[in-house]
Design a protein around this motif. Structure first.
Motif, PDB file in Angstrom:
ATOM      1  N   ARG A 152       0.865  -1.180   0.000  1.00  9.81           N
ATOM      2  CA  ARG A 152       0.000   0.000   0.000  1.00  9.81           C
ATOM      3  C   ARG A 152       0.895   1.221   0.000  1.00  9.81           C
ATOM      4  O   ARG A 152       2.028   1.173   0.472  1.00  9.81           O
ATOM      5  N   PRO A 153       0.441   2.333  -0.510  1.00  3.97           N
ATOM      6  CA  PRO A 153       1.290   3.523  -0.576  1.00  3.97           C
ATOM      7  C   PRO A 153       1.696   3.958   0.820  1.00  3.97           C
ATOM      8  O   PRO A 153       0.857   4.166   1.689  1.00  3.97           O
ATOM      9  N   TYR A 154       2.993   4.110   1.041  1.00  4.54           N
ATOM     10  CA  TYR A 154       3.464   4.449   2.377  1.00  4.54           C
ATOM     11  C   TYR A 154       2.959   5.795   2.853  1.00  4.54           C
ATOM     12  O   TYR A 154       2.802   6.040   4.038  1.00  4.54           O
ATOM     13  N   SER A 155       2.672   6.689   1.933  1.00  2.00           N
ATOM     14  CA  SER A 155       2.264   8.031   2.342  1.00  2.00           C
ATOM     15  C   SER A 155       0.913   8.041   3.034  1.00  2.00           C
ATOM     16  O   SER A 155       0.582   8.990   3.730  1.00  2.00           O
ATOM     17  N   SER A 156       0.128   6.985   2.830  1.00  2.00           N
ATOM     18  CA  SER A 156      -1.205   6.997   3.417  1.00  2.00           C
ATOM     19  C   SER A 156      -1.421   5.893   4.443  1.00  2.00           C
ATOM     20  O   SER A 156      -2.524   5.684   4.908  1.00  2.00           O
ATOM     21  N   GLN A 157      -0.346   5.158   4.801  1.00  2.00           N
ATOM     22  CA  GLN A 157      -0.516   4.023   5.693  1.00  2.00           C
ATOM     23  C   GLN A 157      -1.110   4.399   7.028  1.00  2.00           C
ATOM     24  O   GLN A 157      -1.943   3.694   7.566  1.00  2.00           O
ATOM     25  N   ALA A 163       7.204  -3.712   6.434  1.00  2.00           N
ATOM     26  CA  ALA A 163       6.901  -4.355   5.151  1.00  2.00           C
ATOM     27  C   ALA A 163       7.900  -5.454   4.843  1.00  2.00           C
ATOM     28  O   ALA A 163       7.581  -6.414   4.134  1.00  2.00           O
ATOM     29  N   PHE A 164       9.110  -5.334   5.355  1.00  2.00           N
ATOM     30  CA  PHE A 164      10.096  -6.384   5.088  1.00  2.00           C
ATOM     31  C   PHE A 164       9.743  -7.665   5.845  1.00  2.00           C
ATOM     32  O   PHE A 164       9.974  -8.768   5.351  1.00  2.00           O
ATOM     33  N   ALA A 165       9.176  -7.521   7.015  1.00  2.00           N
ATOM     34  CA  ALA A 165       8.691  -8.699   7.748  1.00  2.00           C
ATOM     35  C   ALA A 165       7.590  -9.379   6.950  1.00  2.00           C
ATOM     36  O   ALA A 165       7.564 -10.608   6.805  1.00  2.00           O
ATOM     37  N   ASP A 166       6.670  -8.592   6.431  1.00  2.00           N
ATOM     38  CA  ASP A 166       5.600  -9.137   5.602  1.00  2.00           C
ATOM     39  C   ASP A 166       6.174  -9.872   4.387  1.00  2.00           C
ATOM     40  O   ASP A 166       5.740 -10.971   4.034  1.00  2.00           O
ATOM     41  N   PHE A 167       7.169  -9.257   3.776  1.00  2.00           N
ATOM     42  CA  PHE A 167       7.791  -9.834   2.588  1.00  2.00           C
ATOM     43  C   PHE A 167       8.463 -11.176   2.909  1.00  2.00           C
ATOM     44  O   PHE A 167       8.291 -12.162   2.180  1.00  2.00           O
ATOM     45  N   MET A 172      11.414  -2.044   1.549  1.00  2.00           N
ATOM     46  CA  MET A 172      10.773  -1.083   2.445  1.00  2.00           C
ATOM     47  C   MET A 172      10.577   0.274   1.780  1.00  2.00           C
ATOM     48  O   MET A 172       9.586   0.957   2.022  1.00  2.00           O
ATOM     49  N   THR A 173      11.522   0.680   0.947  1.00  2.00           N
ATOM     50  CA  THR A 173      11.370   1.949   0.237  1.00  2.00           C
ATOM     51  C   THR A 173      10.145   1.905  -0.669  1.00  2.00           C
ATOM     52  O   THR A 173       9.382   2.873  -0.761  1.00  2.00           O
ATOM     53  N   GLN A 174       9.939   0.759  -1.327  1.00  2.00           N
ATOM     54  CA  GLN A 174       8.794   0.613  -2.226  1.00  2.00           C
ATOM     55  C   GLN A 174       7.465   0.631  -1.470  1.00  2.00           C
ATOM     56  O   GLN A 174       6.452   1.077  -2.006  1.00  2.00           O
ATOM     57  N   ASP A 193      15.794   2.866   7.542  1.00  2.00           N
ATOM     58  CA  ASP A 193      17.191   2.665   7.922  1.00  2.00           C
ATOM     59  C   ASP A 193      17.736   1.302   7.506  1.00  2.00           C
ATOM     60  O   ASP A 193      18.799   0.880   7.943  1.00  2.00           O
ATOM     61  N   GLY A 194      16.996   0.610   6.663  1.00  2.00           N
ATOM     62  CA  GLY A 194      17.379  -0.720   6.236  1.00  2.00           C
ATOM     63  C   GLY A 194      16.522  -1.801   6.856  1.00  2.00           C
ATOM     64  O   GLY A 194      16.400  -2.892   6.308  1.00  2.00           O
ATOM     65  N   LEU A 195      15.912  -1.506   7.994  1.00  2.00           N
ATOM     66  CA  LEU A 195      15.045  -2.479   8.661  1.00  2.00           C
ATOM     67  C   LEU A 195      13.756  -1.881   9.201  1.00  2.00           C
ATOM     68  O   LEU A 195      12.754  -2.572   9.309  1.00  2.00           O
ATOM     69  N   VAL A 196      13.782  -0.612   9.580  1.00  2.00           N
ATOM     70  CA  VAL A 196      12.590   0.046  10.131  1.00  2.00           C
ATOM     71  C   VAL A 196      12.378   1.376   9.405  1.00  2.00           C
ATOM     72  O   VAL A 196      13.323   2.151   9.238  1.00  2.00           O
ATOM     73  N   SER A 197      11.165   1.630   8.991  1.00  2.00           N
ATOM     74  CA  SER A 197      10.883   2.867   8.260  1.00  2.00           C
ATOM     75  C   SER A 197      10.724   4.047   9.209  1.00  2.00           C
ATOM     76  O   SER A 197      10.462   3.881  10.406  1.00  2.00           O
TER      77      SER A 197
END
Length: 340
Positions: free
Chosen positions: A43-48, A190-194, A268-270, A276-280
């Motif tokens: 989902r778009p991060y800007s609206s999460q 999101a990386f955990a989800d992935f 995570m960027t997407q 920071d590589g693990l947490v947004s």
């Protein structure tokens, strides 16, 4: 209270000692605090997290405020508890007396103590559930603090443990005045989800069986998804109105070729934006958000800075832009000025 309390000679010695601690770079291994989390939510991060009143503070980017250690820092009146993240530890000995132990808070504990602060480095089950880790955190604080009021500074998942302990467990003989979280995934990852999506539900039991076979818990992994943190954990873990909550986030640029964060940073960027590589940055925000550290990775935050990168920057005439020891001394200074 000044970091330098004695005569000028002592002050110079103390400053030299802290500078050496700060300049030490650390292991570039990713084993320190890498939180795998679950279920992949695109989902778009800007609206999460729109509509959450905690996230309405204007973002503050911090570029080089913590590049160097200042001469003076105020000292908070209460002890500081350092709470580690997923797969973390206080001290780890890999070869008994043959090699020096590895410290999660590399040089940070010593620097805080040099400034007259009583520091408690808590140890909880590395990959246990939030509930398990929070219970152990409360027991440890009660045993070591001996009834003293404390301020907690938590990295990564440690912030979730502390929130649950404060809100749900309320252990006897533990009085928390403030909680400062550093890159804690308050809204999941999101990386955990992935990762869990990649493993797949049919292989997940085998994965957990393997983890348990090497003597590790698996409770943490399924709790770090965006869905669980947003819909379940946060809903049942309200803030304690008697506790002050502060938080910091961090973001790094595109990781170099051999960085352990190349895949996680891209995912995570997407899906969540700057991280920071693990947490947004978005997930790091809780309570009074103090700002986003720019150009800082998840491991930089605990002084596990890549030695090669540090040396190359120095050869290119580029000074340090972030010093973890200066950062934690400044957090202590902030707590002191908040009368904590």
């Amino acid at each position: 209270m000044s970091l330098y309390r004695c005569a000028s000679t002592c002050r110079l010695r103390l400053h030299a000692g802290l500078t050496r601690l700060a300049d030490q770079s650390s292991c570039s291994s990713a084993a320190c605090s890498i939180p795998p989390r679950l279920g992949y939510v695109r989902r778009p991060y800007s609206s999460q997290h729109e509509g959450d009143p905690r996230l309405e503070d204007l973002d503050t980017e911090i570029h080089d405020k913590y590049a160097l250690i200042r001469e003076h820092y105020a000292t908070p009146k209460h002890p500081i508890v350092l709470a580690h993240g997923l797969l973390g530890f206080a001290e780890l000995s890999l070869a008994g007396s043959w090699l020096p132990p590895i410290h999660y808070w590399r040089g940070i504990t010593e620097a805080l103590r040099a400034n007259g602060i009583e520091v408690i480095t808590a140890t909880v089950p590395p990959s246990g559930s939030i509930e398990q880790r929070a219970a152990k955190l409360g027991e440890y604080i009660a045993e070591v603090a001996q009834g003293k009021d404390v301020n907690i500074i938590a990295h990564s998942m440690g912030g979730l443990d502390a929130r649950y302990m404060i809100s749900q467990l309320q252990p006897n003989n533990v009085k928390v005045c403030s909680l400062t979280t550093v890159a804690s995934p308050h809204w999941g990852s999101a990386f955990a989800d992935f990762l869990l999506d990649e493993i797949g539900p049919e292989r997940l039991p085998h994965f957990y069986k393997f983890i348990e076979g090497v003597g590790m818990d698996t409770g943490a992994f399924q709790q770090l998804t965006q869905k669980y943190m947003t819909n379940t954990f946060n809903a049942k873990t309200p803030d304690d109105p008697s506790v002050r909550y502060f938080s910091y986030g961090a973001r790094m640029d595109v990781p170099p070729l051999f960085s352990p964060f190349r895949l996680s940073h891209r995912i995570m960027t997407q899906n969540e934006g700057p991280n920071d590589g693990l947490v947004s940055v978005a997930s790091s925000k809780w309570g009074n958000y103090k700002g986003t550290l720019v150009g800082v990775s998840h491991l930089d935050l605990i002084n596990w800075t890549n030695r090669f990168r540090f040396t190359m920057r120095k050869l290119m005439g580029q000074g340090p832009t972030f010093n973890a020891i200066a950062f934690y001394l400044d957090i202590a200074d902030m707590l002191a000025k908040e009368d904590l």
